[in-house]
Design a protein around this motif. Structure first.
Motif, PDB file in Angstrom:
ATOM      1  N   ILE A 178     -67.613  11.144  -0.363  1.00  0.00           N
ATOM      2  CA  ILE A 178     -66.876  11.660   0.926  1.00  0.00           C
ATOM      3  C   ILE A 178     -65.246  11.038   0.695  1.00  0.00           C
ATOM      4  N   SER A 179     -64.394  11.885   1.547  1.00  0.00           N
ATOM      5  CA  SER A 179     -63.148  11.527   1.499  1.00  0.00           C
ATOM      6  C   SER A 179     -63.065  10.316   2.689  1.00  0.00           C
ATOM      7  N   ASN A 180     -62.167   9.312   2.217  1.00  0.00           N
ATOM      8  CA  ASN A 180     -62.106   8.106   2.926  1.00  0.00           C
ATOM      9  C   ASN A 180     -60.852   8.054   3.896  1.00  0.00           C
ATOM     10  N   LYS A 181     -59.720   8.341   3.301  1.00  0.00           N
ATOM     11  CA  LYS A 181     -58.314   7.997   3.778  1.00  0.00           C
ATOM     12  C   LYS A 181     -57.444   9.286   3.384  1.00  0.00           C
ATOM     13  N   LYS A 182     -56.742   9.752   3.890  1.00  0.00           N
ATOM     14  CA  LYS A 182     -55.838  10.625   3.920  1.00  0.00           C
ATOM     15  C   LYS A 182     -54.326  10.127   3.636  1.00  0.00           C
ATOM     16  N   HIS A 183     -53.801  10.979   2.942  1.00  0.00           N
ATOM     17  CA  HIS A 183     -52.409  10.397   2.329  1.00  0.00           C
ATOM     18  C   HIS A 183     -52.326   9.176   1.656  1.00  0.00           C
ATOM     19  N   ASP A 184     -53.231   8.962   0.664  1.00  0.00           N
ATOM     20  CA  ASP A 184     -53.243   7.553   0.228  1.00  0.00           C
ATOM     21  C   ASP A 184     -53.191   7.541  -1.448  1.00  0.00           C
ATOM     22  N   LEU A 185     -52.429   6.489  -1.910  1.00  0.00           N
ATOM     23  CA  LEU A 185     -52.226   6.538  -3.205  1.00  0.00           C
ATOM     24  C   LEU A 185     -52.596   5.286  -3.953  1.00  0.00           C
ATOM     25  N   PRO A 186     -53.272   5.390  -5.180  1.00  0.00           N
ATOM     26  CA  PRO A 186     -53.646   4.041  -5.833  1.00  0.00           C
ATOM     27  C   PRO A 186     -52.445   3.184  -6.429  1.00  0.00           C
ATOM     28  N   VAL A 187     -52.687   1.955  -6.374  1.00  0.00           N
ATOM     29  CA  VAL A 187     -51.912   1.009  -6.908  1.00  0.00           C
ATOM     30  C   VAL A 187     -52.581   0.335  -8.269  1.00  0.00           C
ATOM     31  N   ASP A 188     -53.621   0.609  -8.510  1.00  0.00           N
ATOM     32  CA  ASP A 188     -54.578   0.362  -9.654  1.00  0.00           C
ATOM     33  C   ASP A 188     -54.048   0.886 -10.872  1.00  0.00           C
ATOM     34  N   ILE A 189     -54.133  -0.092 -12.043  1.00  0.00           N
ATOM     35  CA  ILE A 189     -53.388   0.382 -13.131  1.00  0.00           C
ATOM     36  C   ILE A 189     -54.373   1.309 -13.956  1.00  0.00           C
TER      37      ILE A 189
END
Length: 244
Positions: free
Chosen positions: A91-102
């Motif tokens: 499912i889609s959880n959050k809109k307009h979100d970017l990862p910070v994970d390497i």
């Protein structure tokens, strides 16, 4: 280079490997959860190739009837956070979100990245290139294929594939297809709907030349129902959900 048995047999050992990179792409298909494609972008960095692959995956996961007949047509993609809630269920959880994970590769990264990294209008243009031999150039605005790889650079790419078959919860980041209503398809369906009442009108008038009221009754009912359905668009959430 390795020399074997003193006979000068040379073996070239290539230690360079291509890192895996995947763009996760969610599409609303026939199921209640998303259909998730993992587009391999390890071997190419061109925007034109990537968006061609994205459109192919969209057709595959949207389904035949939805792709060709739905009034909801692909317009752009949102940058979202996905969540795998169980095996093969995303499912889609959050809109307009970017990862910070390497685990994800893209540039620029927060806090320098724009939100969204690609404007929806620019994304729509990237999804709408014309064939170089387009025969409709005199009648519409032909869009050229994107050059370079600037768009792909700004899209988050996962360094390993998401294991969809494992029964665990996991978050991931990627693109979610967004839709808008096609005015052309709406007009086409409306024309098909009123064609039958008009045909009945002509047939009835041929048999009963003086009965205009009876001949027009089917058309009146159909037009009234169409107006009722059109007015419900502001009430029914299903008609306003752009991820359909």
């Amino acid at each position: 280079m390795i020399v074997a048995g003193g006979q000068g047999v040379q073996v070239n050992v290539n230690t360079g490997t291509v890192s895996e990179l995947f763009v996760l792409f969610g599409v609303k298909g026939s199921r209640r959860t998303l259909e998730l494609a993992q587009i391999d972008v390890s071997k190419h960095k061109k925007d034109s190739v990537f968006f061609h692959d994205l459109l192919y995956e969209y057709r595959q996961r949207r389904g035949f009837w939805r792709y060709w007949l739905s009034v909801w047509q692909l317009r752009h993609c949102d940058f979202v956070k996905f969540e795998k809630i169980r095996a093969n269920r995303v499912i889609s959880n959050k809109k307009h979100d970017l990862p910070v994970d390497i685990l994800y590769e893209y540039t620029p990264r927060p806090p320098n990245a724009d939100i969204p990294p690609i404007d929806p209008h620019e994304f729509e243009l990237n999804l709408s290139p014309c064939n170089p031999l387009c025969i409709f150039k005199p009648f519409h605005d032909c869009i050229e294929s994107p050059d370079g790889g600037l768009a792909l650079e700004r899209i988050s790419k996962r360094k390993r594939a998401l294991e969809l078959k494992i029964r665990n919860r996991e978050q991931a980041w990627g693109l979610l297809a967004q839709h808008s209503i096609s005015a052309l398809l709406i007009f086409s369906y409306q024309a098909l709907i009123v064609a039958s009442p008009f045909a009945i009108w002509g047939w009835w008038q041929a048999l009963h030349p003086d009965d205009i009221q009876g001949a027009s009754t089917p058309l009146t009912v159909v037009v009234a129902l169409m107006c009722l359905f059109g007015g419900s668009a502001g009430v029914l959430k299903v008609l306003r959900d752009t991820s359909l």
